[in-house]
Design an enzyme around this catalytic site. Structure first.
Site, PDB file in Angstrom:
ATOM      1  CB  THR A 135      -0.920   0.016   1.239  1.00  0.00           C
ATOM      2  OG1 THR A 135      -1.689  -1.186   1.241  1.00  0.00           O
ATOM      3  CG2 THR A 135      -1.857   1.197   1.216  1.00  0.00           C
ATOM      4  CD  GLN A 141      -3.658  -7.531  -1.878  1.00  0.00           C
ATOM      5  OE1 GLN A 141      -3.389  -6.408  -1.463  1.00  0.00           O
ATOM      6  NE2 GLN A 141      -3.090  -8.621  -1.390  1.00  0.00           N
ATOM      7  CB  CYS A 198      -5.218  -5.896   5.029  1.00  0.00           C
ATOM      8  SG  CYS A 198      -4.943  -4.156   5.429  1.00  0.00           S
ATOM      9  CE  LYS A 231       0.944 -11.008   1.142  1.00  0.00           C
ATOM     10  NZ  LYS A 231       0.940 -10.550   2.530  1.00  0.00           N
ATOM     11  CG  ASN A 251       4.947 -11.992   2.787  1.00  0.00           C
ATOM     12  OD1 ASN A 251       3.988 -11.377   3.228  1.00  0.00           O
ATOM     13  ND2 ASN A 251       6.059 -11.377   2.459  1.00  0.00           N
ATOM     14  N   GLY A 252       7.478 -12.938   4.669  1.00  0.00           N
ATOM     15  CA  GLY A 252       7.792 -12.357   5.967  1.00  0.00           C
ATOM     16  C   GLY A 252       9.270 -12.347   6.307  1.00  0.00           C
ATOM     17  CB  ALA A 276       6.569  -7.219   1.956  1.00  0.00           C
TER      18      ALA A 276
END
Length: 652
Positions: A290, A344, A376, A416, A495-496, A519
């Protein structure tokens, strides 16, 4: 005064708040990056940088009241000033005689006097227009802040390199741009969602049916708690229960009839094997981001580091189907991103998801997948039942995904998620099993934190591997089932906290993990994708990092324009980019490698003045850096950092 011993220093450090610790390079303190002693600036406190919306005082210490409230500046004003005197858009290019003002010179709110407008403009920025240099023509025309570089003041005509412009218009263009007429139809509710209108009634019945089941289950639990019910009442309640079950069966039958009717009168949805093929094996993936994951940033990573898969910023489904200009700007992409570009969306309602998916599949020409955001953590979305809130409502989530898949034509649906909503209560494994068994999602991405954790703990890759193993086992079971063999496999992406090539390859080697999504690591260190290709830690000099920011500025101007408003937007988003970019700690000043994503350094100086400036956490320095590429900031330019800790000056 006696010199403190090493143990005394260590005790003092450990007693301080984490955000205020002064690290010494010989002390291995958790959460603190280890910097060589000669680069540490002693007795200076660097404000902590938060990655989420957590708020609180820095230990309520009066000494640090200026840094007291941490977290996000939620009420920051992002509006950019416009020109006081505006030129009518029909006169932007004086050579274009076919473009006329529909209001007329007398009734138009903007000026038609070119000489008067040119005199009233802000002082021009020195140098050549980056947009003209890139494509051979500047669409901002007379409004361009670098006008002198492509305007003949004697003949009052714009300079154009038509040969270059024609060539670049084919290879260097933006895609997924929605026509104004279609937006107008959406805004006036005149656009027909043919597939959605047929499929939504079927999902409505499933929703009603699910509510009946939930209500019955709740009543059953209450009955079990009551041990003093007499037999007569119990018999009556059983009759009521049977009646409800009968109604439930009728609703199921009605739903199936509605579904059958859908298949009879409307072209059936694409089967999973008929949709576009996705390949997520060992890919370089940039996560949906975002604000900072805008088109220029994605184009930058595609151009410099050849990222395989990119995503749009998260778009809300309802504004999309209402024809919102700002929302339809999000799925725009550069031609270099496709194939491999996903849109997305976020929603809490199946009818919104159906219509948004249908609109995207019909109106946009270059979309590889539609991704549903179920991870989110933002409060605004969570309270509306969207984002990570859907993980606590799996039946609703499955209806949404069913609707998206039925209305998206040949575009596959992906999702996701997070580990779960609450800390220490992961729910991803049972949820993933239902997603694979009951929907046709082609990719599941798991972020290794819960919503409650936000960014306070490291990503749990052990749990990600557990979920990956489940996905792998279910894929193998599908292959053994002859009826399901036509379905392509469900890819699983972790992810992370991936910040270097070691993180990438170590996590990708885990069982069941097909790819790793990056990310914040890509925001702080965009060349992480270069490190992945070369399998080494890369020490970018200050001049090399400055070139990255310069390239981003050029791409931003191409996207938002080189007029006053476009330069202001480009400057704002460049500062947003630097708000992450400045957190990079140069490899050459680190005492140990690799550094971790969540490690914070003591206050440090770089190997040269520019490196020190690029590492500044003061937003005023970010504006100073932007002036190197975008000229002096307008006196009315406003920028508030996303994080409160960056809104304070760092003084030595």
């Amino acid at each position: 005064m006696t010199q403190e011993t090493s143990s005394e220093k260590k005790t003092e450090l450990e007693s301080q708040p984490r955000s205020l610790k002064r690290s010494n390079s010989h002390l291995d303190i958790k959460g603190v990056a280890q910097i060589k002693r000669q680069y540490i600036i002693e007795n200076v406190i660097r404000p902590a940088i938060d990655d989420d919306e957590m708020e609180g005082n820095v230990n309520n210490n009066p000494k640090y009241e200026s840094l007291s409230k941490r977290g996000q500046n939620k009420n920051r004003d992002l509006r950019q000033p416009h020109e006081t005197i505006r030129l009518c858009s029909s006169l932007i290019d004086p050579d274009n005689l076919n473009r006329k003002c529909k209001f007329g010179a007398e009734n138009c709110r903007n000026t038609h006097d070119i000489d008067f407008y040119l005199k009233s403009k802000e002082k021009e920025i020195e140098g050549a227009c980056p947009v003209f240099e890139a494509i051979g023509y500047c669409p901002a025309g007379l409004k361009c802040r670098w006008l002198s570089s492509h305007f003949n003041f004697e003949t009052k005509t714009l300079v154009k390199d038509l040969e270059k412009y024609e060539k670049t218009s084919k290879t260097d263009k933006e895609i997924n741009c929605l026509e104004g007429e279609i937006k107008y139809k959406l805004q006036k509710k005149n656009y027909k969602f043919e597939k959605s209108e047929q499929f939504i009634p079927y999902l409505n019945i499933l929703t009603k049916n699910n509510n009946i089941i939930n209500k019955t289950t709740k009543e059953d639990k209450e009955k079990n708690k009551n041990k003093k019910i007499d037999k007569e009442n119990e018999n009556n309640e059983n009759e009521n229960k049977d009646e409800k079950n009968e109604n439930n069966e009728n609703e199921n039958e009605k739903a199936e009839n509605t579904k059958q009717k859908y298949y009879e009168y409307v072209e059936p949805p694409f089967l999973p094997c008929e949709k576009k093929k996705l390949d997520y094996n060992n890919k370089k993936i940039l996560s949906p981001l975002t604000t900072v994951g805008n088109l220029p940033f994605r184009r930058l990573l595609k151009k410099l580091y050849d990222v395989d898969i990119t995503y749009s910023e998260m778009a809300l489904a309802l504004p999309l189907i209402q024809g919102s200009n700002s929302e339809w700007a999000l799925p725009k992409a550069h031609i270099s991103e496709y194939p491999g570009f996903g849109v997305q969306i976020a929603t809490a309602k199946h009818w919104e998801a159906c219509k948004a998916s249908e609109a995207i599949s019909k109106l946009l020409t270059s979309v590889s997948e539609i991704n549903l955001n179920c991870g989110c953590p933002i409060d605004l979305l969570y309270r509306a039942g969207a984002g990570s809130a859907l993980m606590d409502q799996p039946s609703r989530l499955i209806r949404i995904l069913k609707g998206m898949n039925a209305c998206s034509d040949e575009i596959p649906i992906t999702v996701k998620i997070r580990m779960g909503v609450r800390d220490n209560k992961p729910t991803a494994i049972p949820l993933v099993k239902r997603l694979i068994n009951e929907t046709d999602v082609k990719v599941i991405t798991l972020h290794g934190r819960s919503r409650q954790q936000r960014y306070t703990k490291e990503s749990n890759w052990d749990y990600i591997a557990e979920v990956g193993k489940v996905v792998e086992e279910m894929n193998l079971a599908k292959m053994e089932d002859k009826e399901l063999r036509d379905d392509s496999k469900v890819f699983f992406v972790g992810n992370g906290d991936v910040y270097n090539y070691e993180d990438y390859y170590n996590n990708q080697a885990r069982e069941g993990v097909d790819s790793v999504m990056i990310a914040r690591g890509g925001l702080i260190k965009p060349w992480i994708f270069e490190e992945i290709d070369k399998r080494q830690h890369i020490d970018k000099s200050s001049s090399e990092r400055l070139e990255i920011l310069k390239e981003y500025s050029k791409l931003a101007l191409e996207h938002w324009g080189s007029d006053e408003y476009g330069v202001g937007l480009s400057r704002r988003f460049l500062c947003e980019f630097i708000s992450f970019f400045h957190r990079y700690i140069p490899v050459g000043i680190l005492e140990r490698l690799p550094s971790k994503l969540n490690e914070r350094p003591p206050n440090w100086r770089g190997r040269d003045e520019m490196e020190t400036l690029l590492g500044s956490s003061d937003y005023k320095d970010w504006i100073k850096i932007s002036e190197m590429f975008l000229g002096p900031a307008n006196k009315d330019f406003q920028f508030q950092p996303k994080h409160k800790s960056s809104a304070y000056d760092t003084k030595e």
